[in-house]
Design a protein around this motif. Sequence first.
Motif, PDB file in Angstrom:
ATOM      1  N   LYS A   1      -1.372  39.221  69.130  1.00  0.00           N
ATOM      2  CA  LYS A   1      -2.297  39.386  68.007  1.00  0.00           C
ATOM      3  C   LYS A   1      -3.036  40.714  68.027  1.00  0.00           C
ATOM      4  N   PHE A   2      -2.895  41.476  69.120  1.00  0.00           N
ATOM      5  CA  PHE A   2      -3.741  42.647  69.284  1.00  0.00           C
ATOM      6  C   PHE A   2      -2.935  43.936  69.436  1.00  0.00           C
ATOM      7  N   ARG A   3      -3.625  45.032  69.207  1.00  0.00           N
ATOM      8  CA  ARG A   3      -3.054  46.356  69.417  1.00  0.00           C
ATOM      9  C   ARG A   3      -3.730  46.983  70.641  1.00  0.00           C
ATOM     10  N   TRP A   4      -2.907  47.341  71.608  1.00  0.00           N
ATOM     11  CA  TRP A   4      -3.377  48.019  72.810  1.00  0.00           C
ATOM     12  C   TRP A   4      -3.179  49.523  72.632  1.00  0.00           C
ATOM     13  N   PHE A   5      -4.090  50.288  73.195  1.00  0.00           N
ATOM     14  CA  PHE A   5      -3.850  51.723  73.306  1.00  0.00           C
ATOM     15  C   PHE A   5      -3.278  51.962  74.698  1.00  0.00           C
ATOM     16  N   VAL A   6      -2.071  52.521  74.751  1.00  0.00           N
ATOM     17  CA  VAL A   6      -1.351  52.662  76.021  1.00  0.00           C
ATOM     18  C   VAL A   6      -0.948  54.116  76.231  1.00  0.00           C
ATOM     19  N   ARG A   7      -1.268  54.648  77.387  1.00  0.00           N
ATOM     20  CA  ARG A   7      -0.813  55.985  77.784  1.00  0.00           C
ATOM     21  C   ARG A   7       0.463  55.834  78.603  1.00  0.00           C
ATOM     22  N   GLU A   8       1.395  56.734  78.385  1.00  0.00           N
ATOM     23  CA  GLU A   8       2.659  56.638  79.111  1.00  0.00           C
ATOM     24  C   GLU A   8       3.222  58.026  79.370  1.00  0.00           C
ATOM     25  N   THR A   9       3.621  58.271  80.610  1.00  0.00           N
ATOM     26  CA  THR A   9       4.276  59.522  80.986  1.00  0.00           C
ATOM     27  C   THR A   9       5.543  59.202  81.760  1.00  0.00           C
ATOM     28  N   GLY A  10       6.451  60.161  81.798  1.00  0.00           N
ATOM     29  CA  GLY A  10       7.704  59.960  82.524  1.00  0.00           C
ATOM     30  C   GLY A  10       8.751  59.265  81.684  1.00  0.00           C
ATOM     31  N   LEU A  11       9.935  59.128  82.242  1.00  0.00           N
ATOM     32  CA  LEU A  11      11.051  58.489  81.555  1.00  0.00           C
ATOM     33  C   LEU A  11      10.942  56.970  81.622  1.00  0.00           C
ATOM     34  N   ALA A  12      11.453  56.305  80.595  1.00  0.00           N
ATOM     35  CA  ALA A  12      11.401  54.842  80.551  1.00  0.00           C
ATOM     36  C   ALA A  12      12.097  54.215  81.752  1.00  0.00           C
ATOM     37  N   LYS A  13      13.114  54.883  82.270  1.00  0.00           N
ATOM     38  CA  LYS A  13      13.813  54.407  83.467  1.00  0.00           C
ATOM     39  C   LYS A  13      13.595  55.417  84.589  1.00  0.00           C
ATOM     40  N   GLY A  14      12.340  55.554  84.995  1.00  0.00           N
ATOM     41  CA  GLY A  14      12.034  56.502  86.056  1.00  0.00           C
ATOM     42  C   GLY A  14      12.812  56.197  87.317  1.00  0.00           C
ATOM     43  N   ARG A  15      13.353  57.224  87.936  1.00  0.00           N
ATOM     44  CA  ARG A  15      14.233  56.996  89.094  1.00  0.00           C
ATOM     45  C   ARG A  15      13.484  56.420  90.292  1.00  0.00           C
ATOM     46  N   ARG A  16      12.193  56.598  90.330  1.00  0.00           N
ATOM     47  CA  ARG A  16      11.410  56.076  91.454  1.00  0.00           C
ATOM     48  C   ARG A  16      10.674  54.774  91.110  1.00  0.00           C
ATOM     49  N   GLY A  17      10.784  54.312  89.875  1.00  0.00           N
ATOM     50  CA  GLY A  17      10.126  53.068  89.492  1.00  0.00           C
ATOM     51  C   GLY A  17       8.953  53.290  88.553  1.00  0.00           C
ATOM     52  N   THR A  18       8.261  52.197  88.251  1.00  0.00           N
ATOM     53  CA  THR A  18       7.147  52.213  87.292  1.00  0.00           C
ATOM     54  C   THR A  18       5.829  51.965  87.998  1.00  0.00           C
ATOM     55  N   ILE A  19       4.823  52.743  87.604  1.00  0.00           N
ATOM     56  CA  ILE A  19       3.452  52.551  88.098  1.00  0.00           C
ATOM     57  C   ILE A  19       2.588  52.138  86.922  1.00  0.00           C
ATOM     58  N   VAL A  20       1.862  51.033  87.068  1.00  0.00           N
ATOM     59  CA  VAL A  20       0.913  50.588  86.045  1.00  0.00           C
ATOM     60  C   VAL A  20      -0.493  50.840  86.575  1.00  0.00           C
ATOM     61  N   PHE A  21      -1.292  51.548  85.797  1.00  0.00           N
ATOM     62  CA  PHE A  21      -2.660  51.903  86.181  1.00  0.00           C
ATOM     63  C   PHE A  21      -3.647  51.069  85.360  1.00  0.00           C
ATOM     64  N   LEU A  22      -4.574  50.383  86.024  1.00  0.00           N
ATOM     65  CA  LEU A  22      -5.577  49.570  85.340  1.00  0.00           C
ATOM     66  C   LEU A  22      -6.978  50.093  85.650  1.00  0.00           C
ATOM     67  N   HIS A  23      -7.740  50.318  84.582  1.00  0.00           N
ATOM     68  CA  HIS A  23      -9.094  50.861  84.733  1.00  0.00           C
ATOM     69  C   HIS A  23     -10.122  49.741  84.856  1.00  0.00           C
ATOM     70  N   GLY A  24     -11.355  50.116  85.166  1.00  0.00           N
ATOM     71  CA  GLY A  24     -12.460  49.168  85.242  1.00  0.00           C
ATOM     72  C   GLY A  24     -13.433  49.362  84.092  1.00  0.00           C
ATOM     73  N   ALA A  25     -14.512  48.586  84.101  1.00  0.00           N
ATOM     74  CA  ALA A  25     -15.546  48.684  83.064  1.00  0.00           C
ATOM     75  C   ALA A  25     -16.659  49.619  83.555  1.00  0.00           C
ATOM     76  N   PRO A  26     -17.287  50.350  82.634  1.00  0.00           N
ATOM     77  CA  PRO A  26     -17.125  50.355  81.177  1.00  0.00           C
ATOM     78  C   PRO A  26     -16.294  51.547  80.692  1.00  0.00           C
ATOM     79  N   THR A  27     -15.230  51.894  81.418  1.00  0.00           N
ATOM     80  CA  THR A  27     -14.497  53.129  81.136  1.00  0.00           C
ATOM     81  C   THR A  27     -13.202  52.844  80.378  1.00  0.00           C
ATOM     82  N   GLN A  28     -12.191  53.667  80.593  1.00  0.00           N
ATOM     83  CA  GLN A  28     -10.926  53.540  79.866  1.00  0.00           C
ATOM     84  C   GLN A  28      -9.821  54.253  80.641  1.00  0.00           C
TER      85      GLN A  28
END
Length: 388
Positions: free
Chosen positions: A118-145
Amino acid sequence: MAWTLLSSPLNLPLSHSAIIAKTSSDRLRSSTGRSRTTPPPTRRTIRANAAEQDQAEGNDKDKDTQAFNPFGFVTDNPSSRSAIQLPESPAEDGNVGQMIYRIEDKGREYGSSIKSGKFRWFVRETGLAKGRRGTIVFLHGAPTQSYSYRVVMSQMSDFGFRCIAPDWIGFGFSDKPQPGYGFDYTEKEFHEEFDRLLDVLGVESPFFLVVQGFLVGSYGLTWALKNPSKIMKLAILNSPLTVSSPIPGLFQKLRIPLFGEFTCQNAIMAERFIEAGSPYVLKLEKAEVYRLPYLASGGPGFALLEAARKINFTDTLSQIAAGFASERWDKPVLLVWGISDKYLPQSLAEEFQKGNPNTIKLKLIEGAGHMPQEDWPEKVTDALKVFF
């Protein structure tokens, strides 16, 4: 005559903001004595002389005592002194709306809006969709972004990683639903929407996870505890990890009835929180990005207010401390800790590591505070590169 314009957290037009005018020249007092040959002064002259004398005495009193400034919470913050600046031509920047227009496109590096459920997320993404070393997901805290990870993401993608950093629902540039209308800012709802987002983004498990910060940052860690099979390695930047972790005054104020409603609408709240936990002052162009969501609408403030009142800090931190103990967690964990953090001392990281010394490693970052990814991203990148 020099004019200084002070910003107001109430998002009023600048014409209603407080303006303090000071003059650099001293007014001369008129003499009360006169010679015998001087004609008696007229009634108008007497009034003028009295007015000048009163004004001069007032100027002397100002020199001796510092006037009370009700907007000190703004001017005492180094980066926020220029939150609203008087332009050379007042018509160029006459109100808050025009200031938002000037900065509204800032801080969206590598980002786009992604529909998930139901929602729209704002997502930052760098690198190739199939990065050769894998995927890193970064999660921030409050009250930042997620803006805080922009440099680290760019550098890690250069080493072959696909990097993803979303703004949590209610934060940054993601949707801020009104509480009670499909989202109530509970831990369970944050976890459910995060799962949906991972599916939409096509993130394959297991992946690398990086978490930092309070409140929604803690929810990132409790999500990891509930989904250990999806995690390859976990990096934790300065975050509350034990029940002895102090809770910053901001979150305590938000939980106070009425006072919390006022506090959550402070447009410079996020940048002040960052600076209070750091040895550095944010540059204006960075402060504007953290300020923008709270300045643009009341939504982010009320989202933070609701999340701060829904979380049980003691229970959440107890889950984290127990969940990552030796007998329960066996995935590699790296603590990347800014030792100049003014919220969370180094001793908390050391205490947490002792609970699982074979799995949890500690990397101290000198010269960095509560958000090492913002204070010294190059050192954070070096630590993650070796660990991942």
